[in-house]
Design an enzyme around this catalytic site. Structure first.
Site, PDB file in Angstrom:
ATOM      1  N   ASP A 159      41.111 110.410  65.531  1.00 22.30           N
ATOM      2  CA  ASP A 159      40.026 109.669  66.172  1.00 22.30           C
ATOM      3  C   ASP A 159      38.678 109.977  65.518  1.00 22.30           C
ATOM      4  OD1 ASP A 159      38.877 107.983  67.967  1.00 22.30           O
ATOM      5  OD2 ASP A 159      38.975 109.354  69.676  1.00 22.30           O
ATOM      6  N   ASN A 212      44.712  98.665  70.307  1.00 21.37           N
ATOM      7  CA  ASN A 212      43.802  98.425  69.182  1.00 21.37           C
ATOM      8  C   ASN A 212      43.685  96.949  68.791  1.00 21.37           C
ATOM      9  OD1 ASN A 212      44.534 101.567  67.452  1.00 21.37           O
ATOM     10  ND2 ASN A 212      42.863 101.071  68.841  1.00 21.37           N
TER      11      ASN A 212
HETATM   12  C1  FPP Z   1      40.488 105.924  65.391  1.00 23.11           C
HETATM   13  O1  FPP Z   1      39.122 105.942  65.023  1.00 23.11           O
HETATM   14  C2  FPP Z   1      41.345 105.530  64.314  1.00 23.11           C
HETATM   15  C3  FPP Z   1      42.135 104.400  64.290  1.00 23.11           C
HETATM   16  C4  FPP Z   1      42.168 103.405  65.360  1.00 23.11           C
HETATM   17  C5  FPP Z   1      42.971 104.066  63.161  1.00 23.11           C
HETATM   18  C6  FPP Z   1      43.533 105.193  62.350  1.00 23.11           C
HETATM   19  C7  FPP Z   1      43.669 104.700  60.962  1.00 23.11           C
HETATM   20  C8  FPP Z   1      43.425 105.413  59.840  1.00 23.11           C
HETATM   21  C9  FPP Z   1      43.129 106.852  59.838  1.00 23.11           C
HETATM   22  C10 FPP Z   1      43.430 104.756  58.502  1.00 23.11           C
HETATM   23  C11 FPP Z   1      44.698 104.367  57.875  1.00 23.11           C
HETATM   24  C12 FPP Z   1      45.943 104.983  58.351  1.00 23.11           C
HETATM   25  C13 FPP Z   1      47.007 105.300  57.567  1.00 23.11           C
HETATM   26  C14 FPP Z   1      48.232 105.836  58.208  1.00 23.11           C
HETATM   27  C15 FPP Z   1      46.978 105.160  56.103  1.00 23.11           C
HETATM   28  P1  FPP Z   1      38.130 105.004  65.813  1.00 23.11           P
HETATM   29  O2  FPP Z   1      37.934 103.751  65.046  1.00 23.11           O
HETATM   30  O3  FPP Z   1      38.629 104.785  67.205  1.00 23.11           O
HETATM   31  O4  FPP Z   1      36.820 105.854  65.809  1.00 23.11           O
HETATM   32  P2  FPP Z   1      35.683 105.839  66.940  1.00 23.11           P
HETATM   33  O5  FPP Z   1      36.310 106.403  68.181  1.00 23.11           O
HETATM   34  O6  FPP Z   1      34.636 106.728  66.357  1.00 23.11           O
HETATM   35  O7  FPP Z   1      35.232 104.437  67.112  1.00 23.11           O
END
Ligand code: FPP
Length: 239
Positions: free
Chosen positions: A13, A61
């Site tokens: 996250d 998501n």
């Molecule tokens: C949460 O951060 C992350 C995600 C919803 C997606 C996770 C994806 C990756 C790490 C990139 C690609 C993955 C792979 C397996 C290659 P957020 O967007 O919710 O952050 P925030 O809470 O700060 O908004």
């Protein structure tokens, strides 16, 4: 005390906040997050973790802005293409859990290709939770079991924990020993509900793009100091 966790799961996250802090678009954070995935996967291999499960995209998501969802999907495809060779070099077996049927065709194709090509690797099992929701997974299992009960394939009295386990997307995974969540949020967010029943939880304020191999080492050390009693008393564990 504990030794090494067999199964580590991570809620990655904080990508969006990482980018926003730098005055950049959220997708820049996802892209940097993908780089962290590569580093942490290799570090987990070095620590001889047997199972690493990453929450890459939740059912919820899909509610994000369309552009962000599209870029996340593209990032997945490009990461799978880019990392395929490295997965093989590290003897990693790639798996996926979640409602894979409704993923975009391109993601499904690339994912199934890499899963097929790495299926005989005997090292760490790297599982991507994609289009995954823990409650939805349990509902799907209950539905499948109900149909079997209705058709007299299973008798209702025989339904037990292993029956439920065998009908989950995550049936091939052992229980989670250590669940890590980055970014300071301290919740489960519908991740692996069944398998985290006795997991040790580790929360860090570090945002996912800033999470380093040293941070993983710190989490593993912290896990090593925990006493896992599984309902027993400390004394029972000693004797
Ligand atoms: C949460 O951060 C992350 C995600 C919803 C997606 C996770 C994806 C990756 C790490 C990139 C690609 C993955 C792979 C397996 C290659 P957020 O967007 O919710 O952050 P925030 O809470 O700060 O908004």
């Amino acid at each position: 005390m504990n030794t090494q966790p067999k199964h580590v799961a991570i809620i990655m996250d904080g990508n969006g906040r990482w980018a926003q802090k730098l005055g950049k678009k959220r997708v820049v954070g996802h892209s940097r997050g993908a780089k962290t995935v590569r580093e942490i996967v290799e570090e987990a291999v070095r620590h001889q973790i047997e199972y690493l499960t990453l929450f890459a995209f939740s059912k919820e998501n899909w509610n994000r802005p369309k552009d962000e969802v599209n870029i996340l999907m593209k990032l997945l495809v490009s990461s799978l293409k880019k990392e395929f060779r490295r997965l093989t070099e590290n003897n990693i077996k790639l798996c996926a859990v979640g409602d894979l049927n409704t993923l975009p065709e391109l993601v499904k194709e690339e994912l199934l290709f890499v899963i097929e090509k790495t299926k005989n690797n005997s090292g760490m099992v790297l599982t991507l939770a994609l289009n995954y929701g823990g409650k939805e997974e349990i509902v799907a299992a209950v539905k499948a079991i109900s149909i079997k009960v209705k058709n007299s394939i299973i008798s209702p009295e025989k339904v037990d924990e292993s029956t439920i386990n065998e009908h989950l997307y995550t049936r091939n995974l052992p229980p989670v020993d250590l669940l890590i969540r980055t970014s300071g949020e301290e919740r489960i967010s519908n991740f692996l509900l069944w398998h985290i029943a006795y997991a040790e939880l580790y929360f860090t304020k570090t945002l996912w793009p800033d999470f380093t191999k040293e941070d993983l080492q710190k989490a593993l050390l912290n896990y090593g100091k925990r006493e896992r009693r599984f309902g027993k008393t400390s004394e029972q564990l000693t004797f």
